[in-house]
Motif scaffolding. Structure first.
Motif, PDB file in Angstrom:
ATOM      1  N   LYS A  33     -25.105  -6.377  16.255  1.00 29.95           N
ATOM      2  CA  LYS A  33     -24.944  -7.826  16.323  1.00 29.95           C
ATOM      3  C   LYS A  33     -23.989  -8.198  15.199  1.00 29.95           C
ATOM      4  O   LYS A  33     -24.305  -8.044  14.018  1.00 29.95           O
ATOM      5  N   ILE A  34     -22.788  -8.654  15.563  1.00 33.32           N
ATOM      6  CA  ILE A  34     -21.732  -8.888  14.587  1.00 33.32           C
ATOM      7  C   ILE A  34     -21.951 -10.226  13.885  1.00 33.32           C
ATOM      8  O   ILE A  34     -22.145 -11.252  14.534  1.00 33.32           O
ATOM      9  N   HIS A  35     -21.912 -10.190  12.566  1.00 31.96           N
ATOM     10  CA  HIS A  35     -22.013 -11.415  11.769  1.00 31.96           C
ATOM     11  C   HIS A  35     -20.640 -11.898  11.294  1.00 31.96           C
ATOM     12  O   HIS A  35     -20.434 -13.094  11.089  1.00 31.96           O
ATOM     13  N   ALA A  36     -19.704 -10.958  11.091  1.00 32.30           N
ATOM     14  CA  ALA A  36     -18.372 -11.319  10.613  1.00 32.30           C
ATOM     15  C   ALA A  36     -17.376 -10.232  10.989  1.00 32.30           C
ATOM     16  O   ALA A  36     -17.748  -9.063  11.192  1.00 32.30           O
ATOM     17  N   ALA A  37     -16.120 -10.629  11.112  1.00 30.62           N
ATOM     18  CA  ALA A  37     -15.020  -9.705  11.388  1.00 30.62           C
ATOM     19  C   ALA A  37     -13.835 -10.157  10.543  1.00 30.62           C
ATOM     20  O   ALA A  37     -13.905 -11.176   9.859  1.00 30.62           O
ATOM     21  N   SER A  38     -12.738  -9.407  10.595  1.00 29.90           N
ATOM     22  CA  SER A  38     -11.550  -9.856   9.845  1.00 29.90           C
ATOM     23  C   SER A  38     -10.281  -9.497  10.590  1.00 29.90           C
ATOM     24  O   SER A  38     -10.280  -8.678  11.512  1.00 29.90           O
ATOM     25  N   VAL A  39      -9.193 -10.133  10.167  1.00 30.51           N
ATOM     26  CA  VAL A  39      -7.894  -9.974  10.816  1.00 30.51           C
ATOM     27  C   VAL A  39      -7.034  -9.010   9.995  1.00 30.51           C
ATOM     28  O   VAL A  39      -6.958  -9.124   8.773  1.00 30.51           O
ATOM     29  N   ASN A  40      -6.394  -8.080  10.696  1.00 33.81           N
ATOM     30  CA  ASN A  40      -5.481  -7.133  10.066  1.00 33.81           C
ATOM     31  C   ASN A  40      -4.172  -7.088  10.851  1.00 33.81           C
ATOM     32  O   ASN A  40      -4.082  -7.613  11.970  1.00 33.81           O
ATOM     33  N   GLY A  74     -22.268  -6.328  10.390  1.00 33.79           N
ATOM     34  CA  GLY A  74     -23.363  -6.910  11.152  1.00 33.79           C
ATOM     35  C   GLY A  74     -24.644  -6.114  10.997  1.00 33.79           C
ATOM     36  O   GLY A  74     -24.800  -5.329  10.056  1.00 33.79           O
ATOM     37  N   GLN A  75     -25.540  -6.298  11.948  1.00 36.39           N
ATOM     38  CA  GLN A  75     -26.862  -5.681  11.883  1.00 36.39           C
ATOM     39  C   GLN A  75     -27.124  -4.876  13.148  1.00 36.39           C
ATOM     40  O   GLN A  75     -26.822  -5.323  14.258  1.00 36.39           O
ATOM     41  N   VAL A  76     -27.663  -3.678  12.962  1.00 39.96           N
ATOM     42  CA  VAL A  76     -27.990  -2.820  14.102  1.00 39.96           C
ATOM     43  C   VAL A  76     -29.135  -3.450  14.894  1.00 39.96           C
ATOM     44  O   VAL A  76     -30.192  -3.741  14.350  1.00 39.96           O
ATOM     45  N   GLU A  77     -28.899  -3.650  16.210  1.00 38.15           N
ATOM     46  CA  GLU A  77     -29.934  -4.217  17.073  1.00 38.15           C
ATOM     47  C   GLU A  77     -30.623  -3.149  17.908  1.00 38.15           C
ATOM     48  O   GLU A  77     -31.815  -3.252  18.195  1.00 38.15           O
ATOM     49  N   ALA A  78     -29.899  -2.121  18.310  1.00 37.72           N
ATOM     50  CA  ALA A  78     -30.477  -1.038  19.114  1.00 37.72           C
ATOM     51  C   ALA A  78     -29.635   0.214  18.919  1.00 37.72           C
ATOM     52  O   ALA A  78     -28.466   0.137  18.523  1.00 37.72           O
ATOM     53  N   ILE A  79     -30.234   1.379  19.198  1.00 40.65           N
ATOM     54  CA  ILE A  79     -29.511   2.650  19.063  1.00 40.65           C
ATOM     55  C   ILE A  79     -29.754   3.513  20.292  1.00 40.65           C
ATOM     56  O   ILE A  79     -30.794   3.419  20.947  1.00 40.65           O
ATOM     57  N   GLY A  80     -28.759   4.374  20.608  1.00 36.67           N
ATOM     58  CA  GLY A  80     -28.926   5.354  21.665  1.00 36.67           C
ATOM     59  C   GLY A  80     -29.835   6.485  21.223  1.00 36.67           C
ATOM     60  O   GLY A  80     -30.084   6.670  20.019  1.00 36.67           O
ATOM     61  N   LYS A  81     -30.302   7.274  22.172  1.00 38.16           N
ATOM     62  CA  LYS A  81     -31.320   8.302  21.869  1.00 38.16           C
ATOM     63  C   LYS A  81     -30.806   9.418  20.965  1.00 38.16           C
ATOM     64  O   LYS A  81     -31.605  10.114  20.317  1.00 38.16           O
ATOM     65  N   ASP A  82     -29.480   9.611  20.886  1.00 40.17           N
ATOM     66  CA  ASP A  82     -28.934  10.689  20.060  1.00 40.17           C
ATOM     67  C   ASP A  82     -28.494  10.231  18.665  1.00 40.17           C
ATOM     68  O   ASP A  82     -27.997  11.033  17.875  1.00 40.17           O
ATOM     69  N   VAL A  83     -28.654   8.949  18.374  1.00 38.77           N
ATOM     70  CA  VAL A  83     -28.222   8.418  17.073  1.00 38.77           C
ATOM     71  C   VAL A  83     -29.218   8.822  15.988  1.00 38.77           C
ATOM     72  O   VAL A  83     -30.430   8.674  16.150  1.00 38.77           O
ATOM     73  N   THR A  84     -28.691   9.340  14.873  1.00 32.08           N
ATOM     74  CA  THR A  84     -29.565   9.817  13.791  1.00 32.08           C
ATOM     75  C   THR A  84     -29.334   9.093  12.464  1.00 32.08           C
ATOM     76  O   THR A  84     -30.194   9.127  11.586  1.00 32.08           O
ATOM     77  N   CYS A  99     -11.863   3.321  18.238  1.00 32.61           N
ATOM     78  CA  CYS A  99     -12.830   3.511  19.333  1.00 32.61           C
ATOM     79  C   CYS A  99     -12.864   2.319  20.294  1.00 32.61           C
ATOM     80  O   CYS A  99     -13.919   1.957  20.809  1.00 32.61           O
ATOM     81  N   GLY A 100     -11.705   1.692  20.498  1.00 32.73           N
ATOM     82  CA  GLY A 100     -11.644   0.648  21.510  1.00 32.73           C
ATOM     83  C   GLY A 100     -11.654  -0.778  21.019  1.00 32.73           C
ATOM     84  O   GLY A 100     -11.719  -1.710  21.826  1.00 32.73           O
ATOM     85  N   TRP A 101     -11.624  -0.986  19.702  1.00 34.90           N
ATOM     86  CA  TRP A 101     -11.630  -2.340  19.144  1.00 34.90           C
ATOM     87  C   TRP A 101     -12.875  -3.107  19.620  1.00 34.90           C
ATOM     88  O   TRP A 101     -13.921  -2.521  19.760  1.00 34.90           O
ATOM     89  N   GLY A 102     -12.778  -4.441  19.788  1.00 33.12           N
ATOM     90  CA  GLY A 102     -13.926  -5.202  20.273  1.00 33.12           C
ATOM     91  C   GLY A 102     -14.662  -6.007  19.231  1.00 33.12           C
ATOM     92  O   GLY A 102     -15.780  -6.470  19.468  1.00 33.12           O
ATOM     93  N   GLY A 103     -14.052  -6.210  18.051  1.00 26.02           N
ATOM     94  CA  GLY A 103     -14.757  -6.856  16.949  1.00 26.02           C
ATOM     95  C   GLY A 103     -14.868  -8.359  17.018  1.00 26.02           C
ATOM     96  O   GLY A 103     -15.707  -8.946  16.344  1.00 26.02           O
ATOM     97  N   PHE A 104     -14.038  -9.016  17.836  1.00 21.99           N
ATOM     98  CA  PHE A 104     -14.106 -10.480  17.920  1.00 21.99           C
ATOM     99  C   PHE A 104     -15.071 -10.871  19.038  1.00 21.99           C
ATOM    100  O   PHE A 104     -14.696 -11.432  20.070  1.00 21.99           O
ATOM    101  N   ALA A 105     -16.335 -10.550  18.816  1.00 23.47           N
ATOM    102  CA  ALA A 105     -17.398 -10.802  19.794  1.00 23.47           C
ATOM    103  C   ALA A 105     -18.726 -10.854  19.067  1.00 23.47           C
ATOM    104  O   ALA A 105     -18.823 -10.489  17.887  1.00 23.47           O
ATOM    105  N   GLU A 106     -19.745 -11.320  19.749  1.00 26.77           N
ATOM    106  CA  GLU A 106     -21.059 -11.420  19.121  1.00 26.77           C
ATOM    107  C   GLU A 106     -21.783 -10.081  19.046  1.00 26.77           C
ATOM    108  O   GLU A 106     -22.643  -9.875  18.185  1.00 26.77           O
ATOM    109  N   TYR A 107     -21.416  -9.149  19.941  1.00 30.91           N
ATOM    110  CA  TYR A 107     -22.027  -7.810  19.947  1.00 30.91           C
ATOM    111  C   TYR A 107     -20.974  -6.771  20.268  1.00 30.91           C
ATOM    112  O   TYR A 107     -19.973  -7.041  20.930  1.00 30.91           O
ATOM    113  N   VAL A 108     -21.222  -5.530  19.809  1.00 30.08           N
ATOM    114  CA  VAL A 108     -20.367  -4.410  20.175  1.00 30.08           C
ATOM    115  C   VAL A 108     -21.198  -3.128  20.133  1.00 30.08           C
ATOM    116  O   VAL A 108     -22.124  -3.010  19.320  1.00 30.08           O
ATOM    117  N   SER A 109     -20.909  -2.195  21.045  1.00 30.50           N
ATOM    118  CA  SER A 109     -21.526  -0.871  21.023  1.00 30.50           C
ATOM    119  C   SER A 109     -20.470   0.136  20.607  1.00 30.50           C
ATOM    120  O   SER A 109     -19.400   0.209  21.217  1.00 30.50           O
TER     121      SER A 109
END
Length: 322
Positions: A33-40, A74-84, A99-109
């Motif tokens: 759950k993304i709380h903040a992002a930045s521009v580069n 941000g804060q981790v909301e959920a994890i896949g079964k292989d995440v350690t 890994c595909g960008w996607g930071g200007f959103a409320e959530y990202v996997s």
């Protein structure tokens, strides 16, 4: 979830705020759950599709990655079964450019190896300002520039996103640092611990008698010959950003200069790296580095944030808050 998307290349006006499906993490992914992002600068390349060669990575006719945004916190909301490495509730930050960008959103996997635990002493906004710019400065100075304690280091463009980190990281390596900036940014350099500051509106560093062991060119329009003249024997110039002509010279002439003399000149591309992100995190927690934030914008104001960033006068980073 709400997200900023662009389905065609162009100016900030092509960006749209829209509703999208909330992502579901795969087995090796972390849902943040993304709380903040930045521009580069990379966000600007992804938005405009310029220079054209970048389209071979980002999509030839239209963006392959419709949601821009690389740096997040941000804060981790959920994890896949292989995440350690992470658990739900962990506060994290990272660079999504690999890994595909996607930071200007409320959530990202994202894969877990692009994230690190957020520095405990930083807010989400401060943490989001760090990954791409901080790692770029680190890799440019340490890996490409071979920085050593006691060296004289010049940072041209020292008050911008990468530059403010470069000044502090160079100091952490024990270098004597000179920053080049405009008059209004001299106080920022002093606050970051720069040993010397050159106001480019009043002085031309390439015309001074002082030479430098390492020059990091983060911004500017000077030809490579000016940097070469300012390097000490066996000195190294690293091009990180600047005019298109300067980038071309660094890519084409830099290798030739490096092969035919003792001075080394070249450019490099930052690579997102969890190990380097953790290194920066430790510097942040030790108080040796601090992010500089110019302005914060809401997610709905991302086009305005891009327009401001394009002007090229930001003092430190431009941050997006969710």
């Amino acid at each position: 979830m709400k997200a900023i998307v662009s389905y065609k290349y162009g100016p900030p006006d092509v960006l749209e705020l829209t509703e999208m499906e909330k992502p579901i993490p795969e087995d090796n992914q972390v849902l943040v759950k993304i709380h903040a992002a930045s521009v580069n600068y990379g966000n600007l390349v992804l938005l405009k599709g310029e220079p054209f060669l970048a389209r071979f990575a980002f999509g030839l006719l239209k963006p392959k990655f419709p949601i821009p945004g690389g740096d997040i916190a941000g804060q981790v909301e959920a994890i896949g079964k292989d995440v350690t490495e992470f658990q739900p509730g962990d506060e994290v930050f990272g660079d999504l450019s690999g890994c595909g960008w996607g930071g200007f959103a409320e959530y990202v996997s994202v894969p877990e190896n692009v994230l690190a635990l957020k520095p405990a002493n930083l807010s989400f906004e401060e943490a989001a300002a760090v990954p791409m710019a901080g790692v770029t400065a680190l890799q440019g100075l340490r890996d490409k520039g071979k920085i050593q304690s006691g060296q004289k280091v010049l940072i041209n463009g020292a008050s911008g996103g990468v530059g403010t980190f470069a000044v502090q990281i160079a100091k952490s390596f024990g270098a004597e640092v000179t920053g080049v900036c405009s008059t209004r940014n001299l106080d920022i350099l002093q606050s970051l611990g720069s040993d010397h500051a050159i106001d480019y509106s009043k002085e031309d560093f390439s015309q001074k008698l002082q030479s430098y062991d390492l020059i990091l060119g983060v911004n500017g329009h000077k030809p490579l010959s000016a940097y070469k003249r300012t390097l000490s024997p066996n000195g190294i110039f690293v091009h990180v950003g600047g005019s298109g002509a300067q980038m071309f010279q660094a890519m084409v002439l830099g290798p030739w200069i490096s092969m035919t003399g003792s001075k080394k000149m070249g450019t490099f591309l930052q690579r997102s790296n969890q190990k380097d992100l953790i290194y920066i995190k430790e510097l942040l927690e030790a108080g040796k580095v601090k992010p500089v934030i110019d302005r914060c914008y809401k997610l709905s104001e991302v086009p305005e944030a891009f327009r401001y960033f394009e002007e090229g006068h930001a003092q430190g980073k431009v941050v997006i808050t969710m």
